[in-house]
Design a protein around this motif. Structure first.
Motif, short mmCIF file in Angstrom:
data_model
loop_
_atom_site.label_atom_id
_atom_site.label_comp_id
_atom_site.label_asym_id
_atom_site.label_seq_id
_atom_site.Cartn_x
_atom_site.Cartn_y
_atom_site.Cartn_z
N ILE A 6 -16.00 116.47 134.36
CA ILE A 6 -15.22 115.44 135.12
C ILE A 6 -15.67 115.23 136.50
CG2 ILE A 6 -13.07 114.65 136.04
CD1 ILE A 6 -12.08 115.18 133.21
N ASP A 7 -15.61 116.70 137.16
CA ASP A 7 -16.13 116.83 138.38
C ASP A 7 -17.92 116.51 138.74
OD1 ASP A 7 -13.79 117.93 139.26
OD2 ASP A 7 -14.14 119.86 139.01
N VAL A 8 -18.38 116.69 137.69
CA VAL A 8 -19.87 116.38 137.68
C VAL A 8 -19.95 114.74 137.86
CG1 VAL A 8 -22.07 116.27 136.43
CG2 VAL A 8 -20.69 118.52 136.87
N ASP A 9 -19.15 114.09 136.90
CA ASP A 9 -18.96 112.79 136.94
C ASP A 9 -18.64 112.08 138.25
OD1 ASP A 9 -19.86 112.72 133.92
OD2 ASP A 9 -17.71 112.48 133.43
N PHE A 10 -17.79 112.53 138.73
CA PHE A 10 -17.30 112.27 140.25
C PHE A 10 -18.64 112.10 141.02
CE2 PHE A 10 -15.85 113.61 144.27
CZ PHE A 10 -15.23 112.46 144.75
N LEU A 11 -19.07 113.50 141.14
CA LEU A 11 -20.48 113.82 142.10
C LEU A 11 -21.49 112.80 141.86
CD1 LEU A 11 -20.45 117.72 141.95
CD2 LEU A 11 -19.75 116.05 143.93
N GLU A 12 -21.88 112.42 140.68
CA GLU A 12 -22.93 111.35 140.16
C GLU A 12 -22.65 109.95 140.72
OE1 GLU A 12 -23.53 111.99 136.04
OE2 GLU A 12 -24.98 113.57 136.17
N GLU A 13 -21.21 109.83 140.59
CA GLU A 13 -20.48 108.43 141.21
C GLU A 13 -20.72 108.34 142.46
OE1 GLU A 13 -19.37 104.84 141.05
OE2 GLU A 13 -19.95 106.06 139.45
N GLU A 14 -20.59 109.45 143.24
CA GLU A 14 -20.62 109.42 144.77
C GLU A 14 -22.09 109.35 145.14
OE1 GLU A 14 -18.45 109.59 147.32
OE2 GLU A 14 -17.13 109.12 145.64
N LEU A 15 -23.15 109.73 144.28
CA LEU A 15 -24.51 109.72 144.33
C LEU A 15 -25.08 108.44 144.34
CD1 LEU A 15 -25.99 113.08 142.82
CD2 LEU A 15 -25.75 112.45 145.43
N ARG A 16 -24.31 107.60 143.42
CA ARG A 16 -24.73 106.27 143.26
C ARG A 16 -24.20 105.45 144.45
NH1 ARG A 16 -23.82 107.70 137.68
NH2 ARG A 16 -21.47 107.11 137.97
N ARG A 17 -23.05 105.80 144.68
CA ARG A 17 -22.44 104.95 146.15
C ARG A 17 -23.36 105.38 147.33
NH1 ARG A 17 -19.49 106.49 150.20
NH2 ARG A 17 -19.19 108.73 149.60
N ILE A 18 -23.96 106.29 147.56
CA ILE A 18 -24.50 106.41 148.84
C ILE A 18 -26.13 106.07 148.46
CG2 ILE A 18 -23.04 108.31 149.92
CD1 ILE A 18 -25.00 110.21 148.88
N GLY A 19 -26.38 105.78 147.40
CA GLY A 19 -27.60 105.34 146.98
C GLY A 19 -28.47 106.56 146.63
N ARG A 20 -28.27 107.49 146.10
CA ARG A 20 -29.14 108.64 145.86
C ARG A 20 -28.72 108.86 144.27
NH1 ARG A 20 -31.62 110.22 150.50
NH2 ARG A 20 -30.35 109.79 152.32
N SER A 21 -28.69 108.11 143.30
CA SER A 21 -28.28 108.38 142.06
C SER A 21 -29.47 109.29 141.48
CB SER A 21 -28.03 106.95 141.21
OG SER A 21 -29.25 106.21 141.35
N HIS A 22 -30.58 109.03 142.00
CA HIS A 22 -31.54 109.72 141.31
C HIS A 22 -31.61 111.23 141.44
CE1 HIS A 22 -32.61 109.24 145.57
NE2 HIS A 22 -33.52 110.22 145.30
N LEU A 23 -30.92 111.67 142.44
CA LEU A 23 -30.58 112.88 142.72
C LEU A 23 -29.58 113.61 141.45
CD1 LEU A 23 -30.14 113.36 146.28
CD2 LEU A 23 -32.16 113.87 145.01
N ALA A 24 -29.02 113.01 140.65
CA ALA A 24 -28.09 113.29 139.63
C ALA A 24 -28.77 114.16 138.55
CB ALA A 24 -27.40 111.97 138.83
#
Length: 742
Positions: free
Chosen positions: A643-661
């Protein structure tokens, strides 16, 4: 003078003389008595009175016999003949008396004349002796006058005239004087007089050498000033014409355009004493002796030019004196024929150059001021260029300048190293504004000043350009790499702010750009002047320092992340799954995005910072799951981590860095195997390679062991059976390719 021998007359001569007066000529009827006087004079002169008397007596007896014969034949005639004879007799007697009287008179007169004649002859002999004596004395006086004037000529410095006078004395034609002891003594004294002339002309030449030594400094000063003026004129012309920039003073182009300006009118050097001495020694066949003496004297003078130790403040005047010394030698070599050899002059030159370079090196041994080396170079360069115009070999001096240059470069590098380090040390590396961008500009200005000072030394140096360019490259690399790059790198360890590190990275990038600009500008500069190439490797060092800075930034970010993870307070054996992410992640994400996005650096470095931070987060979460710090956990704890990882990936998508997931791919794949019960599928090699390539068997084994350990502590059979299955699966995974991806 021996007495004159009297003439003796034979009987025939006496008869002939008597016939001249017809006393013996029977065919003559008369007597030639006029001839009697001379005959009597001769009789007196020759003192043959007795002979004449005997002849006359014979004549008488002959006549008497004739008379008797005649008388016997002719008495009458006899009688007349007797009468005639008596007459003859009377004449004869009278003649005897006259002869006797004449003889006495002649004897008296002749004796006086003889005495007078003898006295006259003696007087003439005496006069001749006196004339000869006078001539001899006059010749002696003339010779003595010449000898006396020889002494005056020596005192007046007319050595050649004095020597010619001695030669005239020796080559005098043979005379009565030539045989006299006086003249022989005079000839024997000529070598001594020649020796006096030789000593005098030698003393004159020695005095000239002393005067030349005193005037050499002035000669050198004028020559060096002329060369410096020539250099300034050529530099001005070269600056106006870019095509002339690669040509130095003394080059073929410069020589064609050089308008020679004589400085001899400012100073007159009289070489007459030397020329006269050479002429005299040549005439005396002693030129070799003079050559050796002159060489020894000049060597002694050259030895006295350089003091020990050599004061650098006097180097300019000393090089001027050396210049004057060898300018004089060059003139002597050109104007004296075979008197001086090039080998003799080169011997003096080489020896003095060795002493000069040794003395300068000794004086500079403890010198730490680069300006002192620069001043030495300027003095030596003017000295070299001046003597190159007189065809002296300056190769060793150019090599020595390169040696000095290397030491100068090291001192200059050390000086600027301290300057750079001070600038870097005082820089707090906070973000710069355009109006406050002073530290970077200070360093760039310092680099420009370093290059300017660097090339100030090599200005005018015509040799070893590649060595100079290589040394400049090494010095700049050293300054930039060690004094800037390494100093900044050393400060990284004590820098605690990512913002400061970001500014360090920005500064290093500026230095990278500056390296490229320096390389291009210096290459262009060298190509217009000497054709060299500049190679700088400091950019690579800055790149390495940037990499270290990024690593340091990641380390600082990781340190802050550690603090956040310390607040995580995970429950590793919860009874249920959470529906929201852990609270600490909100603070972690907020801090991370705030800090990284505020960094004034390139986007690529921000990307790397995010990647490093997320990679660290993923590693920390993975360590929770598979590390040794947590002995056991259940499936609910794993789900909470996801769940925490999901949150982090969502934040990455929010800041435009989803590729870092993708950094969480290992964690997701590793946790998916026990949660989905696909361990057996993982054990199949084909599946493992195709679907689970990112999963490391060792970590999967550790996670399975933690789950098994949790199940063994449960009381319900289902949990315990699951724990046993987990244990066996862990053992099976552990047997997969021992050492692979572990």
């Amino acid at each position: 003078m021996p007495p004159r021998r009297r003439q003796q007359f034979t009987q025939d001569q006496i008869d002939q003389q008597l016939q001249q007066i017809h006393l013996l000529d029977p065919s003559s009827s008369s007597e030639n008595l006029e001839q009697l006087g001379p005959i009597i004079k001769q009789i007196h002169t020759t003192r043959q009175q007795d002979a004449y008397l005997r002849t006359v007596q014979g004549l008488i007896d002959s006549k008497d016999a004739e008379i008797e014969k005649i008388c016997s034949d002719n008495y009458q005639d006899f009688i007349s003949s007797v009468s005639t004879l008596f007459t003859v007799k009377s004449y004869t007697d009278k003649m005897k008396e006259n002869i006797a009287s004449l003889d006495v008179s002649v004897a008296q007169l002749g004796g006086g004349l003889v005495e007078k004649k003898r006295a006259l002859l003696q007087s003439k002999k005496t006069a001749a002796n006196l004339d000869e004596a006078i001539d001899t004395l006059q010749a002696c006086l003339r010779v003595l006058d010449v000898v006396d004037r020889v002494g005056d000529m020596i005192k007046e410095g007319k050595y050649w005239s004095a020597l010619r006078s001695l030669e005239d004395i020796q080559s005098m034609p043979p005379t009565s004087l030539s045989q006299t002891p006086f003249f022989q003594h005079l000839l024997s004294s000529l070598p001594s007089l020649r020796g006096q002339i030789k000593d005098a002309v030698t003393a004159s030449m020695k005095q000239w050498l002393l005067e030349i030594r005193n005037i050499s400094a002035e000669v050198g000063r004028l020559a060096v000033e002329s060369m410096e003026s020539r250099t300034r004129r050529w530099r001005q012309r070269r600056e106006k014409d870019p095509l002339l920039r690669s040509n130095r003073v003394g080059s073929a182009v410069e020589l064609v355009t050089y308008e020679k300006i004589e400085y001899n009118d400012k100073l007159h050097v009289d070489f007459k004493p030397l020329f006269e001495c050479i002429h005299i020694y040549t005439t005396l066949d002693s030129l070799n002796e003079l050559q050796k003496s002159y060489q020894a004297d000049r060597k002694a003078q050259s030895d006295l030019i350089l003091p020990t130790p050599l004061p650098l403040t006097s180097l300019s005047s000393l090089t001027q004196e050396i210049s004057g010394f060898f300018i004089v030698e060059s003139h002597v070599l050109e104007t004296t024929g075979n008197f001086r050899s090039e080998r003799d002059v080169e011997e003096l030159w080489d020896a003095l150059v060795v002493r000069l370079t040794t003395a300068i090196e000794s004086s500079l041994h403890a010198e730490t001021d680069p300006e002192a080396f620069l001043r030495v170079k300027e003095s030596l360069l003017s000295f070299i260029m001046t003597l190159e115009t007189y065809s002296y070999s300056t190769t060793s001096l150019h090599s020595f300048i390169i040696v000095l240059f290397e030491k100068y470069a090291k001192l200059l590098e050390g000086q600027f190293t301290l300057r750079f380090e001070k600038i870097v040390t005082e820089d707090e590396h906070y973000p710069m504004r355009m109006e406050g961008d002073m530290n970077l500009e200070d360093i760039l200005n310092a680099i420009r000043a370093f290059i300017q000072k660097f090339y100030a030394f090599v200005e005018g140096v015509s040799q070893h350009h590649r060595d100079i360019d290589e040394l400049l490259s090494k010095s700049l690399d050293s300054l930039l790499s060690r004094s800037v790059g390494e100093t900044i790198g050393q400060r990284l360890a004590s820098t605690q702010s990512p913002t400061q590190i970001a500014q360090i990275i920005t500064n290093l990038e500026h230095f990278q750009v500056a390296c490229g600009e320096l390389k291009r500008s210096l290459t262009n500069l060298r190509s217009t002047q000497r054709g060299g190439l500049i190679r700088l490797t400091a950019a690579n060092a800055f790149e390495a320092t940037i990499s270290r800075s990024c690593t340091r930034m990641n380390a600082l970010i990781s340190s802050k992340l550690d603090q956040c993870f310390e607040l995580s307070e995970y429950d590793w054996t919860p009874n249920s799954r959470e529906t929201s992410p852990s609270m600490y992640l909100y603070e972690l994400v907020n801090w991370l995005t705030t800090v990284v996005d505020s960094l004034v650096i390139k986007e690529s470095y921000k990307e790397d910072a995010y990647k490093g931070a997320l990679g660290y987060i993923a590693e920390c979460l993975m360590n929770f799951l598979t590390g040794r710090d947590i002995p056991m956990m259940n499936e609910n704890a794993i789900s909470n981590i996801l769940i925490d990882v999901d949150f982090l990936e969502e934040e990455l998508r929010r800041i435009g860095r989803s590729h870092l997931a993708s950094v969480f791919s290992e964690l997701r794949m590793t946790t998916s195997i026990p949660l989905s019960g696909t361990v057996q599928e993982y054990l199949i090699p084909a599946n493992r390679q195709a679907s689970y390539a990112s999963v490391k068997p060792k970590r999967l084994q550790a996670l399975l062991e933690k789950l098994a350990r949790y199940g063994t502590q449960q009381r319900d059979p289902a949990s315990r059976d699951l724990a046993e299955r987990r244990r066996k699966e862990a053992e099976a995974v552990g047997r997969l390719f021992p050492g692979e991806n572990r």
